[in-house]
Every structure is written in structure tokens, then in C-alpha cells.
Enzyme design. Sequence first.
Site, PDB file in Angstrom:
ATOM      1  N   GLY A  81      16.142  -5.080 -30.075  1.00  0.00           N
ATOM      2  CA  GLY A  81      15.165  -6.064 -29.599  1.00  0.00           C
ATOM      3  C   GLY A  81      15.635  -7.495 -29.808  1.00  0.00           C
ATOM      4  N   ARG A 145      19.450  -0.763 -26.166  1.00  0.00           N
ATOM      5  CA  ARG A 145      19.132   0.112 -27.296  1.00  0.00           C
ATOM      6  C   ARG A 145      19.976   1.387 -27.348  1.00  0.00           C
ATOM      7  NH1 ARG A 145      15.136  -1.600 -30.451  1.00  0.00           N
ATOM      8  NH2 ARG A 145      13.495  -2.936 -29.639  1.00  0.00           N
ATOM      9  N   ASP A 176      19.485   0.208 -38.000  1.00  0.00           N
ATOM     10  CA  ASP A 176      20.203   1.311 -37.350  1.00  0.00           C
ATOM     11  C   ASP A 176      21.559   0.849 -36.817  1.00  0.00           C
ATOM     12  OD1 ASP A 176      18.417   3.272 -37.798  1.00  0.00           O
ATOM     13  OD2 ASP A 176      17.404   3.128 -35.852  1.00  0.00           O
ATOM     14  N   LYS A 202      19.889  -8.658 -37.923  1.00  0.00           N
ATOM     15  CA  LYS A 202      18.903  -9.157 -36.962  1.00  0.00           C
ATOM     16  C   LYS A 202      17.659  -8.293 -36.944  1.00  0.00           C
ATOM     17  CE  LYS A 202      17.994  -7.032 -33.768  1.00  0.00           C
ATOM     18  NZ  LYS A 202      17.684  -6.100 -32.680  1.00  0.00           N
ATOM     19  N   THR A 203      16.520  -8.820 -36.792  1.00  0.00           N
ATOM     20  CA  THR A 203      15.266  -8.192 -36.333  1.00  0.00           C
ATOM     21  C   THR A 203      14.082  -9.073 -36.711  1.00  0.00           C
ATOM     22  OG1 THR A 203      13.727  -6.346 -36.355  1.00  0.00           O
ATOM     23  CG2 THR A 203      15.012  -6.609 -38.371  1.00  0.00           C
ATOM     24  N   ASP A 205      11.269  -7.999 -37.044  1.00  0.00           N
ATOM     25  CA  ASP A 205      10.363  -7.191 -37.867  1.00  0.00           C
ATOM     26  C   ASP A 205      10.530  -7.466 -39.358  1.00  0.00           C
ATOM     27  OD1 ASP A 205       9.622  -6.123 -35.480  1.00  0.00           O
ATOM     28  OD2 ASP A 205      10.173  -4.060 -35.934  1.00  0.00           O
TER      29      ASP A 205
HETATM   30  P1  FBP Z   1      14.451  -4.313 -33.311  1.00  0.00           P
HETATM   31  O1  FBP Z   1      14.098  -3.413 -34.453  1.00  0.00           O
HETATM   32  O2  FBP Z   1      15.473  -3.760 -32.422  1.00  0.00           O
HETATM   33  O3  FBP Z   1      14.819  -5.687 -33.797  1.00  0.00           O
HETATM   34  O4  FBP Z   1      13.151  -4.505 -32.410  1.00  0.00           O
HETATM   35  C1  FBP Z   1      11.902  -4.652 -32.982  1.00  0.00           C
HETATM   36  C2  FBP Z   1      10.824  -4.905 -31.979  1.00  0.00           C
HETATM   37  O5  FBP Z   1      10.736  -6.263 -31.658  1.00  0.00           O
HETATM   38  C3  FBP Z   1       9.517  -4.341 -32.515  1.00  0.00           C
HETATM   39  O6  FBP Z   1       8.769  -5.243 -33.239  1.00  0.00           O
HETATM   40  C4  FBP Z   1       8.851  -3.804 -31.272  1.00  0.00           C
HETATM   41  O7  FBP Z   1       8.032  -2.720 -31.563  1.00  0.00           O
HETATM   42  C5  FBP Z   1       9.998  -3.370 -30.438  1.00  0.00           C
HETATM   43  O8  FBP Z   1      11.066  -4.199 -30.758  1.00  0.00           O
HETATM   44  C6  FBP Z   1       9.721  -3.396 -28.957  1.00  0.00           C
HETATM   45  O9  FBP Z   1      10.826  -2.866 -28.309  1.00  0.00           O
HETATM   46  P2  FBP Z   1      11.140  -3.024 -26.777  1.00  0.00           P
HETATM   47  O10 FBP Z   1      11.750  -4.374 -26.600  1.00  0.00           O
HETATM   48  O11 FBP Z   1      12.128  -1.958 -26.506  1.00  0.00           O
HETATM   49  O12 FBP Z   1       9.858  -2.906 -26.028  1.00  0.00           O
END
Ligand code: FBP
Length: 552
Positions: A81, A145, A176, A202-203, A205
Site C-alpha cells: 500500500g 502486492r 511481509d 514502510k506502512t 498502519d
Molecule cells: P500496507 O500494509 O501494504 O502498507 O498497506 C496497508 C493499508 O494501507 C491498510 O491500512 C489497508 O487496509 C490496505 O492497505 C488497503 O489495501 P489496498 O490498497 O490494496 O486496498
Amino acid sequence: MKLSPLQLARYQYNPKLPGMLRNGISEICVSNGKATQSVADQEKIQALFPNTYGKNEITFQKGQNTSEAKKQIVGVILSGGQAPGGHNVICGLYDALKATNPENVLYGFKGGPSGLINDDYLIFDDAYINQYRNTGGFDIIGSGRTKLESEEQFAIVADVCKSHGITAIVIIGGDDSNTNAGVLAEYFAAHNTGVQVIGCPKTIDGDLKNEDIECSFGFDTATKTYSEMIGNIERDANSAKKYWHFIKVMGRSASHVALECALETQPNICLIGEEVAAKKMSLAQIADYIADSVASRAAKGWNFGVAIIPEGIVEFVPEFSVLIAEINELLAGEKTAQFNALPSWKEKYAFIENGLTKESMAVFAILPENIQQQLFLERDPHGNVQVSLIESEKLFSALVKDNLAARKAAGSYKGKFSAQHHFLGYEGRCAFPSNFDADYCYSLGYNAFMLIQYGYNGYLSKVSNLHKPAEEWVAGGMPITKMMNIERRNGEDKPVIRKALVELDGKPFKFFEANRELWAVETCYTYPGAIQYFGPTEVCDLTTRTLALEKA
Ligand code: FBP
């Protein structure tokens, strides 16, 4: 493309590097730290990573650069993400690489890990990279992803690297992706490819953190963006005095985002998934907890309020997890087609009633119909319910409404309850990075190149002491294996970086816990306002409340 005045102004911003990286490339040397061990399961991790396990942690410091002078051809990918600051990681990497030797080359593989497998790339130059400095988004090369985890994929990546003469790969991703970076590094070492792998944390979250990683990049900007919006909603609520706002914020597996936003904005309610799980709270208990705040405020004549709900909340509710597991079982294999063929919701409902245990059916029955149906709509590639698609902000407002109706009937509540719903997620992931994220990310990228230049493999770019001014930040590297333990994933024991959940005995949660009773009944909102990029440092360079409390 028409550029906004802010974008033009941000091009001029010079991200701040840690003091020890500021003296020019020729003045950066390595200080060796201790040999490392994995956080748990040492013997198993060592056996799985014979070439990359146990290496020293290192920091950089001012001194004669002793790295080998060799031409570097580096590849970079963005994984997962979006998170504000990703562009600056690549800019920092590029600048350090070119400052070391203008002949060095940086490849950007497009669309995430799949770009590396499909050999789909661009080569960065000044003109291209300058368009992305200090901007949000991952559109510089795109993200994806696809997981890089099998030996077949690694072999393809090794061939791609060989064909371009690539000496190192930088993987910018979450827990991951960095786990996979560690596994790829081991593969490269075991196969003597001569290619190094460096990860960057990165994230938005915030769940990639541990004793080495103080925070993942993007968390600062995303939570500031959501907090601005939540503050604005609070002010609207306090102006109109007629709505309860239920606001879901991103954070699939941990509630750091919700907690940070609560610390920033002091809402009436903020649910923390980790606490819900620890206390084994049921949906009815959570609804009752929120309804208590609604009723207490109504008794003061305040029929308004704000509740923050973390995206992953339902997975933390034990009875809901059991329900999901039963639904997954109910629809396993052929049974999905059977279920989908049923002509009406009434017949589907009967099928469900037949298949669920009495306990799960009781949980299912209290859900609003739209949520019940959501549980049977989208499935992930493994055939499981996609919990993140459940509109939990609507779920809880509906449960609270029912709870209040019962209280009204019993004569214990006389207020009015009208709800508004919001989901704050994508709005924050590509914002212009705050000064903190712009500086942190640039430093991570710059530092990643120094790790490459000094020959490290299987390391995470680490910048710490982040609660201090950038001058005092500490740059270095940490073997990825140090962060690993063995966990059960899809029925197998796997070496992984542990996901960091909200710690219920940690200072951020403790602060929230000590204040939330007051916030629930009074109106204590704080309005953080928009991220400021230019102005006094105490306004523009603030870190998160989480980091400030953790380091206090
Ligand atoms: P990452 O763990 O890859 O950083 O992504 C987290 C996130 O932003 C979450 O908060 C959210 O649930 C998810 O991505 C949404 O994913 P997508 O962009 O595939 O809809």
C-alpha cells in the site's frame, strides 16, 4: 501537467539528513556494533539463514569513507500500500548513489515486485526524479502486492539482475515485504549471485516497528491527515450539535492509526482492537460501551459526538472471528456456488442458519442486514471473507442505535441519536509527506545506498532517535534476521518479522486510557489542523504523539 503552487514550493524543500550523513559521501564511515540474534526461535532462524544470520548491527559516523570503489547498478521496488514519503526514499537513494559516482545507475522496477519478475523498469535520471521530490504517492514507479517469496521467483529475479549487471536491490515495503527481502538476501548469498538486498520500513498502519524500527514511514503523514479531518468533523459536530460521527480509519491488523488519531483529537470514543481482544469483548458489550457515552452526553443535552473505529476491529472481537471462521467453512469449495445459486436472501439466510452453530448464528442475527450480506459478497483469493471490506463504522452505529432504543424503552435514555459515517483511508496514503516523513524517507534512502556501498546484504535501512531533531538522528543498518521469529502462516511454520500490535502497557495506550473516561462524557476535542510545511519548527517538524509518548 499543471503543478500546484505547493508542489512547486515543495520541490525547493531540502530534506534534512541525520548529522552523521551530512558531511559528504567521502566522510561517512562504519561503526560496528554487536553481533545480533533473532528476537525468538534463534536456532530455527539461524538454520534457515546460514549466510545472513547473526551479522553485526552497524551505525554510520563521520570519518574517512573506506568502502570499495566499484560501479553500482541498483534496482528499487515499492511494495504494498502507498505511504507518504516513498518518493523521497527513492530520491535519497538516487542522490547518494550519484554523489558517490555519477556513473552509478538506478533502475526502478514498475508496479511493485511483479516489475522485477517481468523485468519492467525505467532508469532514473535527474529530470525524471526531480518531478517527484517531496511529493506523495508511489506513482514514480507504481506499487503492487505480488509477493516475492518462492524459489522460482528468486531465480527469475537473479536472472533479471544478472542481465542488467545489478549489484543490489532495495525493497521498500512492510513487514511481509521485508521478510521476503530477508529471504531473497539469503537466496542471493547462498547462490553467490553477488547481489545485495536492502529493505526500507514502510506502512501507514504503523505495525512495522520494534526495538530497532521506531516507526514505519508514512504513519506520521497519514495520521496527521486523518487527524486534521477528524478535528474538522469534531468542530462540525460541536457546531451543529446534532450528529454522532462514526469514523473508520485504516489499519488492518493493528490499531496504531486509530490510537494516534485519538491522541491527536481527543474524541469521545476510540476503539482499540488489541484491547477488545484482550478483554474478549462481544459486539454487544462494545455497543453498550459506546451507548454509555451517547447516553451520558445526551443527559447533558449533547446529542452529538465522535467515535473512531479501527478498520480491523471486527477481527479482534472473539465471537466475530469465530463467526468468520464458520462462514469460511460454510462456503468452502463447491459450497460457494451452491450458496450463490440460491435465488433470494431469504433462502440464503435459511442456508446460513442451517450451517452456523447456535452461538455464531446469535452473533450473525444481531448484525444489520447490509453487514450480513457483506459477509457473503467479496472473498479474497483464498476464498476467505475480506474483513476489511466490512463497514464496521455502520455496524457499530446500528448496534448502538438498537441499544439506545432498548434504553429508551426502559426509560433510561431520552436523547436523540442521528449518525453520520466516514471512512478515512486512501485520503491519507498519498498526501504530500510531512517534513518529518520527507526527512525520514530521504534519510532511509540515502542510508540504504550507504549500506549497499559498504557491501551489506539482508539489512534494513535504520534511522533512529527520531523524536530528536534530524541533526541528532542515528543512521545505520540492522540485519533483517534480527527481527524475525517463527509463526504459523497458512498451515506452515514460517520465518517472519513480527507484526507490532498496540501494546496495552505501552505509554501511548496508557495515556489514552487515563483520559478516555473524561473525553467520553465531556467535549475535549482538539483540532490539529492541516499539516504545515513552512513555518516555525515547533509547528512543522512535530512527530506523532505516539512517538513522543513512547520516547518520553
Ligand atoms: P500496507 O500494509 O501494504 O502498507 O498497506 C496497508 C493499508 O494501507 C491498510 O491500512 C489497508 O487496509 C490496505 O492497505 C488497503 O489495501 P489496498 O490498497 O490494496 O486496498
